[in-house]
Write a protein that holds these residues in place. Structure first.
Motif, short mmCIF file in Angstrom:
data_model
loop_
_atom_site.label_atom_id
_atom_site.label_comp_id
_atom_site.label_asym_id
_atom_site.label_seq_id
_atom_site.Cartn_x
_atom_site.Cartn_y
_atom_site.Cartn_z
N UNK A 72 1.02 -1.43 0.58
CA UNK A 72 0.19 -0.13 -0.13
C UNK A 72 0.64 1.08 0.23
N UNK A 73 1.90 1.21 1.12
CA UNK A 73 2.68 2.33 0.88
C UNK A 73 3.24 2.51 -0.40
N UNK A 74 3.32 1.77 -1.71
CA UNK A 74 3.55 2.00 -3.22
C UNK A 74 2.92 2.80 -3.87
N UNK A 75 1.64 2.67 -3.42
CA UNK A 75 0.11 3.43 -4.21
C UNK A 75 0.93 4.89 -4.65
N UNK A 114 -10.46 -2.97 7.04
CA UNK A 114 -11.66 -3.97 7.24
C UNK A 114 -11.78 -4.67 5.20
N UNK A 115 -12.44 -5.35 5.64
CA UNK A 115 -12.73 -5.87 3.80
C UNK A 115 -13.62 -5.25 3.55
N UNK A 123 -12.19 -3.84 -3.87
CA UNK A 123 -11.09 -1.77 -3.42
C UNK A 123 -9.97 -2.80 -1.46
N UNK A 124 -10.11 -2.97 -1.22
CA UNK A 124 -9.25 -3.97 0.01
C UNK A 124 -8.35 -4.77 -0.72
N UNK A 125 -8.20 -5.68 -2.02
CA UNK A 125 -7.85 -6.42 -1.98
C UNK A 125 -6.25 -5.25 -2.64
N UNK A 144 -16.29 7.94 -5.73
CA UNK A 144 -14.75 7.71 -5.59
C UNK A 144 -14.57 6.89 -5.11
N UNK A 145 -12.73 6.19 -5.34
CA UNK A 145 -12.53 5.43 -5.00
C UNK A 145 -11.13 6.13 -4.58
N UNK A 146 -10.58 5.91 -3.22
CA UNK A 146 -8.71 6.61 -2.82
C UNK A 146 -8.41 5.30 -2.31
N UNK A 147 -6.76 5.47 -2.36
CA UNK A 147 -5.77 4.56 -1.79
C UNK A 147 -5.54 5.26 -0.12
#
Length: 268
Positions: free
Chosen positions: A1-4, A223-224, A246-248, A262-265
């Motif tokens: 996740x840090x690399x997003x 959370x999943x 999205x959890x993946x 919208x989706x956010x990291x």
């Protein structure tokens, strides 16, 4: 996740289904809030995981026999911790769980100690845990957790408060109960589901939060599934929807007021 890459925020409009999109400022604000929320609920999960080290009391079994058997099994499987049963009074025993050095369990690092108090037995058992001397991933918990069982239903609760990890000047308070979902054990399984209200407080005021069916898989930070509604101090409503797809990839769907989602990291 840090690399997003944070640059991904610039392309979020492609994930929305209409033209009523939040502004970039609103997206950035929502992202900061959901990251504070995730850091806080991770601490609540830590409190439940501490509780889940011990198996749930087996109704009808003498209290001391249950505790001695449970501690014997845990001492063999969780070798980085020590477990000691001691009498409190005629109807109460406690288990002192100590972590002499950092101990990794289910993706969480425990240090310090916790005292789990068992009162009653056979027909009605109440368990309460004092976690004030326990730290999860380096953060000390101000937490009360426990359950009652053998009286028609099992109920489990956690009242957790403290500083939001990695977010200076922000604190949280969450009062959570275990969600009821068929097929999932209350504690000690591979999944944990909880609900409840809470607050996130920072320099700009206090946000009210409502958690609904947040489901965690053991060892995961986010959370999943489930939702978190945040009513901000300045009058906005943010809905965070956690979904397996999205959890993946470490993301969450965000709806700001009545605008398109919208989706956010989410960065830990």
């Amino acid at each position: 996740m840090r690399r997003i890459a944070f640059a991904a925020l610039a392309t979020l409009a492609t994930t929305a289904c209409g033209d009523n999109l939040p502004t970039q400022e609103e997206i950035d604000d929502a992202k900061a809030r959901v990251e504070r929320l995730a850091a806080s609920t991770h601490q609540v999960r830590g409190a439940f995981e501490m509780l889940g080290l011990m198996p749930v009391y087996t109704c009808g079994e003498p209290r001391r026999s249950f505790l001695n058997r449970a501690v014997e099994g845990l001492s063999a499987s969780v070798t980085c911790a020590t477990f000691r049963v001691q009498a409190v009074d005629a109807v109460t025993d406690s288990v002192v769980v100590s972590f002499p050095s950092a101990c990794d369990v289910h993706g969480l690092r425990f240090t310090g100690r916790a005292v789990l108090e068992y009162r009653g037995g056979e027909d009605l058992m109440e368990m309460k845990a004092d976690l004030r001397e326990l730290a999860v991933d380096g953060q000390t918990l101000q937490a009360k957790v426990g359950y009652g069982t053998c009286a028609d239903e099992t109920r489990l609760f956690a009242e957790v408060e403290g500083q939001v990890p990695g977010r200076q000047g922000h604190s949280f308070s969450i009062n959570s109960t275990v969600g009821k979902r068929d097929g999932l054990p209350i504690i000690g399984g591979t999944s944990l589901v909880f609900d409840g209200p809470g607050e996130l407080t920072g320099p700009n005021g206090t946000d009210r939060i409502t958690l609904t069916s947040l489901e965690y898989e053991v060892g995961n930070y986010l959370p999943k599934e489930g939702t978190a509604l945040v009513e901000t101090a300045d009058g906005h409503r943010l809905n965070f929807a956690f979904q397996p797809v999205l959890w993946r990839v470490g993301k969450v769907e965000v709806t700001v007021d009545e605008k398109d989602p919208v989706t956010v990291p989410v960065v830990r």
